[in-house]
Scaffold this motif. Structure first.
Motif, mmCIF file in Angstrom:
data_model
loop_
_atom_site.group_PDB
_atom_site.id
_atom_site.type_symbol
_atom_site.label_atom_id
_atom_site.label_comp_id
_atom_site.label_asym_id
_atom_site.label_seq_id
_atom_site.Cartn_x
_atom_site.Cartn_y
_atom_site.Cartn_z
ATOM 1 N N PRO A 1 0.834 -1.202 0.000
ATOM 2 C CA PRO A 1 0.000 0.000 0.000
ATOM 3 C C PRO A 1 0.868 1.250 0.000
ATOM 4 N N GLU A 2 0.357 2.320 -0.579
ATOM 5 C CA GLU A 2 1.124 3.557 -0.735
ATOM 6 C C GLU A 2 0.208 4.755 -0.516
ATOM 7 N N GLY B 1 5.708 10.808 -0.237
ATOM 8 C CA GLY B 1 4.849 9.668 0.043
ATOM 9 C C GLY B 1 5.568 8.604 0.833
ATOM 10 N N ILE B 2 4.869 7.518 1.089
ATOM 11 C CA ILE B 2 5.447 6.394 1.822
ATOM 12 C C ILE B 2 4.813 5.098 1.323
ATOM 13 N N PHE C 1 8.822 -7.212 6.202
ATOM 14 C CA PHE C 1 8.072 -5.965 6.342
ATOM 15 C C PHE C 1 8.997 -4.816 5.988
ATOM 16 N N ALA C 2 8.536 -3.900 5.126
ATOM 17 C CA ALA C 2 9.360 -2.795 4.662
ATOM 18 C C ALA C 2 8.631 -1.466 4.805
ATOM 19 N N VAL C 3 9.396 -0.410 5.075
ATOM 20 C CA VAL C 3 8.893 0.957 5.132
ATOM 21 C C VAL C 3 9.785 1.812 4.242
ATOM 22 N N LYS C 4 9.156 2.561 3.299
ATOM 23 C CA LYS C 4 9.940 3.325 2.330
ATOM 24 C C LYS C 4 9.336 4.724 2.118
ATOM 25 N N PRO C 5 9.721 5.712 2.924
ATOM 26 C CA PRO C 5 9.308 7.088 2.640
ATOM 27 C C PRO C 5 10.113 7.633 1.460
ATOM 28 N N ALA D 1 14.848 3.443 2.947
ATOM 29 C CA ALA D 1 14.180 2.143 2.976
ATOM 30 C C ALA D 1 14.671 1.334 4.173
ATOM 31 N N PHE D 2 13.726 0.718 4.844
ATOM 32 C CA PHE D 2 14.056 -0.193 5.942
ATOM 33 C C PHE D 2 13.263 -1.465 5.760
ATOM 34 N N GLN D 3 13.922 -2.603 5.914
ATOM 35 C CA GLN D 3 13.236 -3.887 5.783
ATOM 36 C C GLN D 3 13.793 -4.874 6.792
#
Length: 204
Positions: free
Chosen positions: A51-52, A64-65, A94-98, A119-121
């Motif tokens: 999702p974005e 965005g993220i 699980f990843a987070v990418k602002p 990016a963090f995963q």
């Protein structure tokens, strides 16, 4: 290795009448089989969802993220000393990418842009301590505006990346510390949720 990847678009809903805020994403499925080692054939199946949400600052820039979740199962089949065996290993990520988005140019219904950000995963596997990636990424993309309400977006994820990587190690007492490394280059690092993905955006 035969690999089949099918990426399905997830529906996106805009949050304002002028489409400054957008919500989107994609859903992907992966299936691959590796028969190169006759004593250990591997079949990998999995899915990912990304999702974005973003905000268009002006005609050129947006922020965005992306949140990413991936689940996979690796089935091992083969023989050990002539005895057949079969086992399954499950993993999830699980990843987070602002990101900051720059729209390079527009040609007709096509918009070409570049996303750059952090990016963090983290990746977990059965009986293993977590694997981790952290760093910078650059992902070009192209959007085709079907009409005023619908757009189809394609991303080449992590075309360039620079990051820190921590390997997974066995989750047992006395296991050595996880090896770490730094990666830089074209499509070199982790936190890659699929090299090419497609999404659909809907705007009010």
């Amino acid at each position: 290795m035969k690999k089949i990847m099918m990426t399905l678009a997830a529906v996106a809903v805009a949050a304002t009448m002028n489409a400054q805020v957008y919500i989107g994403g994609n859903l992907g499925f992966t299936s691959s089989k590796d028969k190169t080692n006759p004593t250990d054939e591997q079949t990998i199946t999995g899915f990912s969802i990304q999702p974005e949400i973003g905000y268009q600052l002006d005609d050129k820039f947006g922020v965005g993220i992306v949140l990413g979740y991936t689940s996979a199962k690796t089935k091992h089949e083969g023989t050990i000393n002539g005895v057949a065996y079969s086992s399954d290993v499950k993993s999830s990520a699980f990843a987070v990418k602002p990101y900051l988005r720059y729209q390079c140019f527009t040609a007709g219904n096509f918009n070409v842009f570049v996303d750059g950000g952090l990016a963090f995963q983290t990746i977990s596997r059965d009986n293993m301590k977590n694997e981790m990636d952290f760093g910078l990424f650059v992902s070009p993309g192209i959007a085709y505006n079907v009409n005023e309400k619908w757009s189809i977006v394609a991303h080449l994820n992590d075309m360039f990346s620079l990051g820190y990587h921590k390997d997974a190690v066995a989750d047992i007492a006395g296991a050595p510390d996880a090896p770490t490394s730094f990666n830089v280059g074209l499509a070199s690092g982790g936190f890659n949720l699929g090299s090419l993905t497609f999404g659909v955006y809907y705007n009010f």
